[in-house]
Design a protein around this motif. Sequence first.
Motif, PDB file in Angstrom:
ATOM      1  N   ARG A   1       0.830  -1.211   0.000  1.00 18.28           N
ATOM      2  CA  ARG A   1       0.000   0.000   0.000  1.00 18.28           C
ATOM      3  C   ARG A   1       0.859   1.254   0.000  1.00 18.28           C
ATOM      4  O   ARG A   1       0.508   2.254  -0.639  1.00 18.28           O
ATOM      5  N   ALA A   2       1.976   1.237   0.718  1.00 19.35           N
ATOM      6  CA  ALA A   2       2.865   2.401   0.722  1.00 19.35           C
ATOM      7  C   ALA A   2       3.473   2.629  -0.659  1.00 19.35           C
ATOM      8  O   ALA A   2       3.521   3.769  -1.150  1.00 19.35           O
ATOM      9  N   ILE A   3       3.935   1.552  -1.293  1.00 20.31           N
ATOM     10  CA  ILE A   3       4.530   1.684  -2.631  1.00 20.31           C
ATOM     11  C   ILE A   3       3.479   2.159  -3.629  1.00 20.31           C
ATOM     12  O   ILE A   3       3.721   3.089  -4.411  1.00 20.31           O
ATOM     13  N   SER A   4       2.297   1.538  -3.592  1.00 20.46           N
ATOM     14  CA  SER A   4       1.219   1.956  -4.499  1.00 20.46           C
ATOM     15  C   SER A   4       0.833   3.403  -4.245  1.00 20.46           C
ATOM     16  O   SER A   4       0.544   4.163  -5.181  1.00 20.46           O
ATOM     17  N   GLY A   5       0.834   3.802  -2.964  1.00 21.38           N
ATOM     18  CA  GLY A   5       0.512   5.184  -2.629  1.00 21.38           C
ATOM     19  C   GLY A   5       1.518   6.159  -3.204  1.00 21.38           C
ATOM     20  O   GLY A   5       1.155   7.244  -3.683  1.00 21.38           O
ATOM     21  N   ALA A   6       2.804   5.798  -3.160  1.00 19.62           N
ATOM     22  CA  ALA A   6       3.835   6.669  -3.734  1.00 19.62           C
ATOM     23  C   ALA A   6       3.672   6.792  -5.239  1.00 19.62           C
ATOM     24  O   ALA A   6       3.834   7.875  -5.815  1.00 19.62           O
ATOM     25  N   LEU A   7       3.335   5.676  -5.899  1.00 21.20           N
ATOM     26  CA  LEU A   7       3.122   5.718  -7.346  1.00 21.20           C
ATOM     27  C   LEU A   7       1.917   6.582  -7.696  1.00 21.20           C
ATOM     28  O   LEU A   7       1.958   7.387  -8.636  1.00 21.20           O
ATOM     29  N   ARG A   8       0.841   6.436  -6.927  1.00 22.76           N
ATOM     30  CA  ARG A   8      -0.353   7.260  -7.162  1.00 22.76           C
ATOM     31  C   ARG A   8      -0.063   8.725  -6.890  1.00 22.76           C
ATOM     32  O   ARG A   8      -0.511   9.606  -7.630  1.00 22.76           O
ATOM     33  N   ASP A   9       0.658   8.983  -5.804  1.00 23.47           N
ATOM     34  CA  ASP A   9       0.945  10.357  -5.397  1.00 23.47           C
ATOM     35  C   ASP A   9       1.637  11.133  -6.510  1.00 23.47           C
ATOM     36  O   ASP A   9       1.359  12.308  -6.727  1.00 23.47           O
ATOM     37  N   GLY A  10       2.545  10.468  -7.213  1.00 21.74           N
ATOM     38  CA  GLY A  10       3.266  11.137  -8.288  1.00 21.74           C
ATOM     39  C   GLY A  10       2.743  10.833  -9.669  1.00 21.74           C
ATOM     40  O   GLY A  10       3.365  11.226 -10.666  1.00 21.74           O
TER      41      GLY A  10
ATOM     42  N   ASN B   1      12.717   3.958  -3.144  1.00 20.26           N
ATOM     43  CA  ASN B   1      13.398   3.637  -1.887  1.00 20.26           C
ATOM     44  C   ASN B   1      12.339   3.177  -0.887  1.00 20.26           C
ATOM     45  O   ASN B   1      11.379   3.901  -0.608  1.00 20.26           O
ATOM     46  N   ASN B   2      12.516   1.967  -0.353  1.00 16.81           N
ATOM     47  CA  ASN B   2      11.578   1.399   0.618  1.00 16.81           C
ATOM     48  C   ASN B   2      12.146   1.448   2.026  1.00 16.81           C
ATOM     49  O   ASN B   2      13.335   1.187   2.231  1.00 16.81           O
ATOM     50  N   SER B   3      11.291   1.725   3.013  1.00 18.12           N
ATOM     51  CA  SER B   3      11.671   1.671   4.424  1.00 18.12           C
ATOM     52  C   SER B   3      10.501   1.136   5.231  1.00 18.12           C
ATOM     53  O   SER B   3       9.376   1.624   5.092  1.00 18.12           O
TER      54      SER B   3
END
Length: 416
Positions: free
Chosen positions: A285-294, A399-401
């Motif tokens: 969800r975090a990765i998908s959110g970053a992709l959606r955000d940009g 970058n993942n954390s």
Amino acid sequence: MSRTRVVVTGMGTTNPVGGDVATTWEGLQAGRSGVRRLTDDWAESMPVKIAGRIAVEPSEILDRVKARRLDRSAQFALIAAAEAWADAGFEGTASEAGLDGDRVGVAFASGIGGVTTLLSNYDTLLEKGPRRVSPLAVPMLMPNAPAANISLTYGARAAAQTPVSACASGAEGVALATDQIRLGRADVVLAGGTEAAIHPLPIAAFANMMALSKNDGDPTTVSRPWDTARDGFVLGEGAGVLVLESLEHAQARGARIYAEVLGTGISADAHDIAQPDPAGRGGSRAISGALRDGDIDPASIVHVNAHATSTPQGDIAEGLMLHATLGAHVDQVVVSGTKSMTGHLLGGAGAVESIATIKALHHRLAPPTINLDHQDPQVELDIATKPRELPTGDIAALNNSFGFGGANVAVVFGSI
């Protein structure tokens, strides 16, 4: 929130591989490990006797009197901030650099805070009594001390935020800084994270919960993301700082731009206090959110600097996340695990790894993952074991954390 474009104009770090960005980047490309055997007297009684101490001690850089008023984590923060500030082309305080201090912010994290100050003062209390406890103990040990000291040093008055999200904290600092600029609350923000937790208590605690590797062999080979012989992470220390600006502000002053922050995503697992969701749903969800955000096409991602701590469960879960979010394109993505060289910097990890991600984009060269002798068959990723060239043109890197408590942060950077 506006779609103000946010760019990176300065970087600074101190970590086990190098005392600045240039040395760190050279070390990462060379596959040089910063993990060493601990030489402290207390280390002999510990179940784990290795860690990633920083390459250059603060005593070699900071004024001795000033350093004594700072926890080690804040010392790292100020060293990295000074490099990043100068790298961005600024001198002195914000006002001395021609900036409005009301428009300069800080979003700087720590996962644990001033733990060495806390524990050393508790030892003093027990051994010598309450009158010998330092009157500076609280302003030294509080988690927001690094952010506060950066704010004080540079006259940054827009905000001094301190996200505390365990091992995701440094990347969350970058995400919050991006939000500050997009929300119009700042033009320039110093972002990142720090940690200094190489001390008997954290080491014993991490070891007893089976998080640390107990491999007692060659220290430089113990941190081994995705390898079938991995058995836990190696504790490291250090800090990373990014200077973020709105693109308009950076262009107006003719700043050098390293990369753009294209998108950020934050989520929570709500699964377990220490173990990741085995299916990687929260991180996805975090990765998908970053992709959606940009508004980022997954096909534009060419490189991932993975969280990759060397824990059996975490490395597998992250592979699942990348397959879930990038789909079939994941086979075209070069993945690096730089913790194989730095160890795990906890609250500083996401910031230092953001720098590695940006440098990879800037130089079109992904750093290697060392100690990967036998890749876990459950991790179906193209992992670089030698420096790998990245494509030309407009490209992006992730970058993942991830951290205890189920904290997940993803940041996508783009070439510019």
